[in-house]
Design an enzyme around this catalytic site. Sequence first.
Site, PDB file in Angstrom:
ATOM      1  N   SER A 110       0.817  -1.198   0.000  1.00 40.32           N
ATOM      2  CA  SER A 110       0.000   0.000   0.000  1.00 40.32           C
ATOM      3  C   SER A 110       0.859   1.260   0.000  1.00 40.32           C
ATOM      4  O   SER A 110       1.832   1.359  -0.746  1.00 40.32           O
ATOM      5  CB  SER A 110      -0.956  -0.037   1.200  1.00 40.32           C
ATOM      6  OG  SER A 110      -1.921   0.989   1.111  1.00 40.32           O
ATOM      7  N   ASP A 162      -4.641  -5.306  -2.958  1.00 44.12           N
ATOM      8  CA  ASP A 162      -3.916  -4.889  -1.760  1.00 44.12           C
ATOM      9  C   ASP A 162      -3.978  -6.015  -0.728  1.00 44.12           C
ATOM     10  O   ASP A 162      -5.052  -6.521  -0.407  1.00 44.12           O
ATOM     11  CB  ASP A 162      -4.578  -3.621  -1.213  1.00 44.12           C
ATOM     12  CG  ASP A 162      -3.794  -2.963  -0.100  1.00 44.12           C
ATOM     13  OD1 ASP A 162      -3.138  -3.676   0.674  1.00 44.12           O
ATOM     14  OD2 ASP A 162      -3.844  -1.718   0.005  1.00 44.12           O
TER      15      ASP A 162
END
Length: 802
Positions: free
Chosen positions: A351, A635
Amino acid sequence: MTTFPCSLLTVRIIRMRNLRRADALSQSDCYVTLWLPTASCEKLRTKTVNNSKNPVWNETFYYRIQPEVKNLLELSVYDEDTVSPDDLLFTIRFDVARVPVDERVVMHFKSDPKAQEDLEVEFLVESASGPPETILTNGVLVCREVCTLEAEVNQTKRHKSKKDLSLSVKGSCEGTHSFKLGSDAIVTPPCPSTFHYVKYKEPILDVSLPKSKPRYKPCTCSYSTPKEVPPVVLNSLPKGEKVPIVEEKKYNLHVKVNDCQCSCPEDLDVRLGYELCPQEQEFLCKRKRRVAQALKQVLQLDYDLQEHEVPVVAVITTGGGTRSYTTTYGCMRGLQHLNLLDCITYISGLSGTSWAMSHLYRDANWTQNDLYEKIHEAKKQATKSKKDMFTKDRIKYYQQQLNQRKQEGYKTTFIDLWGLVIEYMCNDGKNNHKLSEQREALMYGQNPMPIYVTINIKDKYSTHDFKEWVEFTPYEVGFLKYGAFIQPEDFGSEFFMGHLIKKLPESRMCYLHGTWSSIFSVNLLYIWNRVSSSEEFWHRWTHDKLIDLDEDPYLPTKPYEIRSHMYVPAGELAQKIRAVLTDRFSVSQYHNFLKGFQLHNYYLENECFQRWKATTLDYCPNQLTEHEDYLGLVDAGFFINTSCPPALRKQRKVDVVVHFSYSAGSQTLPLEQACTYYKQQGIPFPNVVLTEEEKKHLKECYYFNESETPGCPILIFFPLVNDTFRYYRAPGVKRSSNEMDAGNVDVSSCNSPYNTFSLTYSEDNFDKLVNLSEYNVLNNQHLIFRALHAAVERKRQQHYEN
């Protein structure tokens, strides 16, 4: 590389007894399909027996199988409908490895013992004629022999209008090639065109000729139908010779089959193996020397560390958008002030942390240089207005970049647009940096090695049900679970059975940032889990059923074999609910570099596969990733907000984990979830247990050392908290009354300026967050040094014991 003989599998579908009703007014109109993707590209099927409770088929089917791969035969029972799609009643999955060789076995699969529903099937496995097959394997994935078919179309006369000649090889990498026969007598695309296919899958070439109208014949008062080309069995064609398939007045088609491409591991473009790649091993040798010198100085040792005494230290981070982007700089500056950056071997991120890491690694000597300029640049980007993100010129740039990416051969998604937005947020102008270019920062072992983390997911499954860890380093991109790796320059290119088929340009870093931080891949089940942490309710109502079957006769099941089970799809309403719950707005998609591989017959016994086996489909090899055309990457925070798994690969032998939490909400929950996951997987890791009272009043740093557990790393955990920083501007230096505001950093309340969705910080808030995270490191140097001392002593003791 080894050769293994093939076998002949004979399957006779005999009959069904007491078949359930699929229609209210009559018995089922039943047929059975057979699917064995390791041996054939085609789904075979029996005839349909109408309106019968006890249909009898007595139909026999043959497969050439490779016993070294996991051959899971799926027998699906359907009710045929003339108006609506056929109803799938159930599917029986049977591991062919359970059939004794040269012994005819009649199996009774009792799908419903109470109703005495019973499918009767006969199996026979015997030696097959023909030469043995050469295969390559890492114990989990199997690479089989691949042949190529070159198809060449020559147009001798012009056509009045453009017409298409279509060729297809089912199960090949390319699938279909189409040729336009133009009025200028030029064939497009240029010939020859190539198909890549698995030799032992009985491949067939289908040719669809240009459509032409039927011609009327006055002498017979009838119409002549257009000519058709019968299917061509490719294994029957001579190797290396041009064979005419179509010869017309205006064009002809010739094909040539070339011999197999798989002879040794060096011939593959995918590295099969769980060991570290040679480049990383070389890096580790160089890095150890630097770490040894740094540790001697930092720990004030009066002796030189030997190679076996040097611990491997990994810095692990979590995600959190601009918050994690900002905090990363503060933590790195704190480590630099303690002269600890040279003591670290790995840094992993996901991230927003990946945004900061990629910025740092543009400098080939970033750990040796003062971080002031990099933090100043990050501050500039984090505090600039984001209003220009969607101006007319910016949107025009996005469109131009996405069009270019599509022309290069990528399947573009909304996540690629998100990557371009991240590029704008973190840079002035276009950033041409690529992952492979970060090797320059590792050339002399001068910096820790960066590892970026994501997970591969599957449509209609939550991340709790299906997730596979994928790591990205400057040296390789690969799956921890399958032990398959490619160079980052090739990530996104088209592969088949380990061979690079179509090379695409390497993606720019911004597109990877979009993948590693794809917030638009959220689904309703993820939100549900944030509230309840359990999917049991939805499982009960929306999941397909997997039922262990009663068999007659009973065949003993070895550890590597899969028990027979019945798959019953959920009802139509349940499937719709499940689709809504698991649907993601967008998922980053790249060509699957595992495409074509098959699973080894003993894959379930492989220790490395077991370490990362964590999906509901691990016992369903026909549904795993090697059958997909594209990877679906999201993610990793949609499973657990941690970048730790790659550092816990056995081969990396990490001794100390310095874990920085940048999470929103609970600072301990992601670590607790990770500990639970590691325990389930049998991965040694400290058991982090904090009382509810301790969680309410978190300290700046925690030390966990379970030295009695072999292979368990020492853990230093830094939650993102503001504890003594509010009273001290530096360790041991109290704030004056006019400095108290600088210590007022809200990182935990719902009104915090650092929430995950905040893209812009004020300069003051940026400075506060960097200073806080730096202070927390400096204020707890004693715990870090304690962990390093303990790791050195443990390494020395282990050496003497061995």
